[in-house]
Design an enzyme around this catalytic site. Structure first.
Site, PDB file in Angstrom:
ATOM      1  N   HIS A   1      63.936  59.420  62.254  1.00  0.00           N
ATOM      2  CA  HIS A   1      63.134  58.912  61.140  1.00  0.00           C
ATOM      3  C   HIS A   1      64.030  58.257  60.096  1.00  0.00           C
ATOM      4  O   HIS A   1      65.257  58.332  60.152  1.00  0.00           O
ATOM      5  CB  HIS A   1      62.248  60.006  60.520  1.00  0.00           C
ATOM      6  CG  HIS A   1      62.947  60.988  59.656  1.00  0.00           C
ATOM      7  ND1 HIS A   1      62.279  61.878  58.843  1.00  0.00           N
ATOM      8  CD2 HIS A   1      64.266  61.245  59.450  1.00  0.00           C
ATOM      9  CE1 HIS A   1      63.133  62.622  58.185  1.00  0.00           C
ATOM     10  NE2 HIS A   1      64.345  62.274  58.534  1.00  0.00           N
ATOM     11  N   ASP A  12      57.691  63.766  70.345  1.00  0.00           N
ATOM     12  CA  ASP A  12      58.999  64.154  70.887  1.00  0.00           C
ATOM     13  C   ASP A  12      59.765  62.942  71.431  1.00  0.00           C
ATOM     14  O   ASP A  12      59.212  62.141  72.193  1.00  0.00           O
ATOM     15  CB  ASP A  12      58.812  65.199  71.992  1.00  0.00           C
ATOM     16  CG  ASP A  12      60.127  65.826  72.424  1.00  0.00           C
ATOM     17  OD1 ASP A  12      61.021  65.981  71.559  1.00  0.00           O
ATOM     18  OD2 ASP A  12      60.274  66.147  73.616  1.00  0.00           O
ATOM     19  N   HIS A  13      61.032  62.840  71.017  1.00  0.00           N
ATOM     20  CA  HIS A  13      61.923  61.737  71.411  1.00  0.00           C
ATOM     21  C   HIS A  13      61.401  60.374  70.947  1.00  0.00           C
ATOM     22  O   HIS A  13      61.672  59.351  71.580  1.00  0.00           O
ATOM     23  CB  HIS A  13      62.190  61.745  72.929  1.00  0.00           C
ATOM     24  CG  HIS A  13      63.138  62.828  73.337  1.00  0.00           C
ATOM     25  ND1 HIS A  13      62.780  64.146  73.341  1.00  0.00           N
ATOM     26  CD2 HIS A  13      64.433  62.789  73.721  1.00  0.00           C
ATOM     27  CE1 HIS A  13      63.810  64.888  73.721  1.00  0.00           C
ATOM     28  NE2 HIS A  13      64.829  64.083  73.955  1.00  0.00           N
ATOM     29  N   GLU A  44      62.923  71.486  59.468  1.00  0.00           N
ATOM     30  CA  GLU A  44      63.622  70.220  59.729  1.00  0.00           C
ATOM     31  C   GLU A  44      65.091  70.499  60.029  1.00  0.00           C
ATOM     32  O   GLU A  44      65.733  69.809  60.810  1.00  0.00           O
ATOM     33  CB  GLU A  44      63.491  69.275  58.538  1.00  0.00           C
ATOM     34  CG  GLU A  44      63.960  67.868  58.861  1.00  0.00           C
ATOM     35  CD  GLU A  44      63.588  66.875  57.781  1.00  0.00           C
ATOM     36  OE1 GLU A  44      62.709  66.042  58.036  1.00  0.00           O
ATOM     37  OE2 GLU A  44      64.160  66.961  56.679  1.00  0.00           O
ATOM     38  N   HIS A  62      66.416  64.546  63.861  1.00  0.00           N
ATOM     39  CA  HIS A  62      66.343  65.982  63.565  1.00  0.00           C
ATOM     40  C   HIS A  62      65.789  66.710  64.777  1.00  0.00           C
ATOM     41  O   HIS A  62      64.993  66.160  65.533  1.00  0.00           O
ATOM     42  CB  HIS A  62      65.395  66.265  62.395  1.00  0.00           C
ATOM     43  CG  HIS A  62      65.896  65.774  61.082  1.00  0.00           C
ATOM     44  ND1 HIS A  62      66.844  66.448  60.350  1.00  0.00           N
ATOM     45  CD2 HIS A  62      65.575  64.681  60.358  1.00  0.00           C
ATOM     46  CE1 HIS A  62      67.081  65.780  59.229  1.00  0.00           C
ATOM     47  NE2 HIS A  62      66.319  64.691  59.213  1.00  0.00           N
ATOM     48  N   HIS A  92      68.049  58.302  61.748  1.00  0.00           N
ATOM     49  CA  HIS A  92      68.842  59.479  62.132  1.00  0.00           C
ATOM     50  C   HIS A  92      67.855  60.480  62.703  1.00  0.00           C
ATOM     51  O   HIS A  92      66.640  60.339  62.507  1.00  0.00           O
ATOM     52  CB  HIS A  92      69.590  60.054  60.924  1.00  0.00           C
ATOM     53  CG  HIS A  92      68.654  60.589  59.886  1.00  0.00           C
ATOM     54  ND1 HIS A  92      68.055  59.769  58.946  1.00  0.00           N
ATOM     55  CD2 HIS A  92      68.160  61.825  59.669  1.00  0.00           C
ATOM     56  CE1 HIS A  92      67.255  60.502  58.197  1.00  0.00           C
ATOM     57  NE2 HIS A  92      67.284  61.758  58.615  1.00  0.00           N
ATOM     58  N   CYS A 131      69.285  60.319  54.404  1.00  0.00           N
ATOM     59  CA  CYS A 131      67.985  60.183  55.078  1.00  0.00           C
ATOM     60  C   CYS A 131      67.406  58.777  54.898  1.00  0.00           C
ATOM     61  O   CYS A 131      66.377  58.456  55.488  1.00  0.00           O
ATOM     62  CB  CYS A 131      67.008  61.245  54.583  1.00  0.00           C
ATOM     63  SG  CYS A 131      67.222  62.802  55.458  1.00  0.00           S
TER      64      CYS A 131
HETATM   65 NI    NI Z   1      66.081  63.208  57.770  1.00  0.00          NI
END
Ligand code: NI
Length: 137
Positions: free
Chosen positions: A17, A82-83, A127, A44, A42, A36
């Site tokens: 995200h 997911d992914h 997160e 998580h 990047h 972020c």
């Molecule tokens: Ni982040």
């Protein structure tokens, strides 16, 4: 009320995200969101705990069939998220900044749409190991 009980189902998903508010300047975004706001995104490793609360069914001894809950979480959250890159791949975040707070609210609304309204739903989304969100508060 003495039969009120909760069950918890844990799941895990990975996403990329970027936190960026289009109404702010690049400088404001960078100074507020820090890493972020990285333009190239990047990732998580999210851990999700969904708590369902309601009246125990005396006949079955279940609150909810966990296979049913698992299937709904898979279809509503894991498969679409997911992914994926939340900003680019998931329509829910086209206009919504994919903070852990907003992700939790989106997950809550998706599950509430599929689960019987007699159930109370609570989302806990990690997160990072240290940072988590609870919705509704
Ligand atoms: Ni982040």
């Amino acid at each position: 009320m003495e039969n009120k009980i909760s069950v918890v189902r844990k799941e895990h998903f990975n996403c990329a995200h970027r936190l960026h508010n289009n109404d702010w300047t690049d400088e404001q975004n960078k100074s507020f969101y820090g890493k972020c706001n990285n333009p190239n995104y990047h990732g998580h490793n999210y851990n999700l705990e969904v708590t369902i609360t309601g009246e125990l069914n005396k006949e079955s001894g279940y609150l909810i069939d966990m296979k049913v809950l698992s299937k709904i979480m898979k279809e509503e959250v894991l498969t679409p998220f997911d992914h994926k890159n939340l900003n680019l791949d998931v329509p829910d975040f086209k206009e919504l900044i994919p903070t852990a707070e907003n992700i939790s609210i989106v997950i809550y609304n998706k599950l509430a749409n599929k689960l019987d309204s007699k159930f109370n739903i609570k989302i806990k989304l990690y997160e990072t190991e240290r940072n988590s969100v609870i919705y509704p508060a």
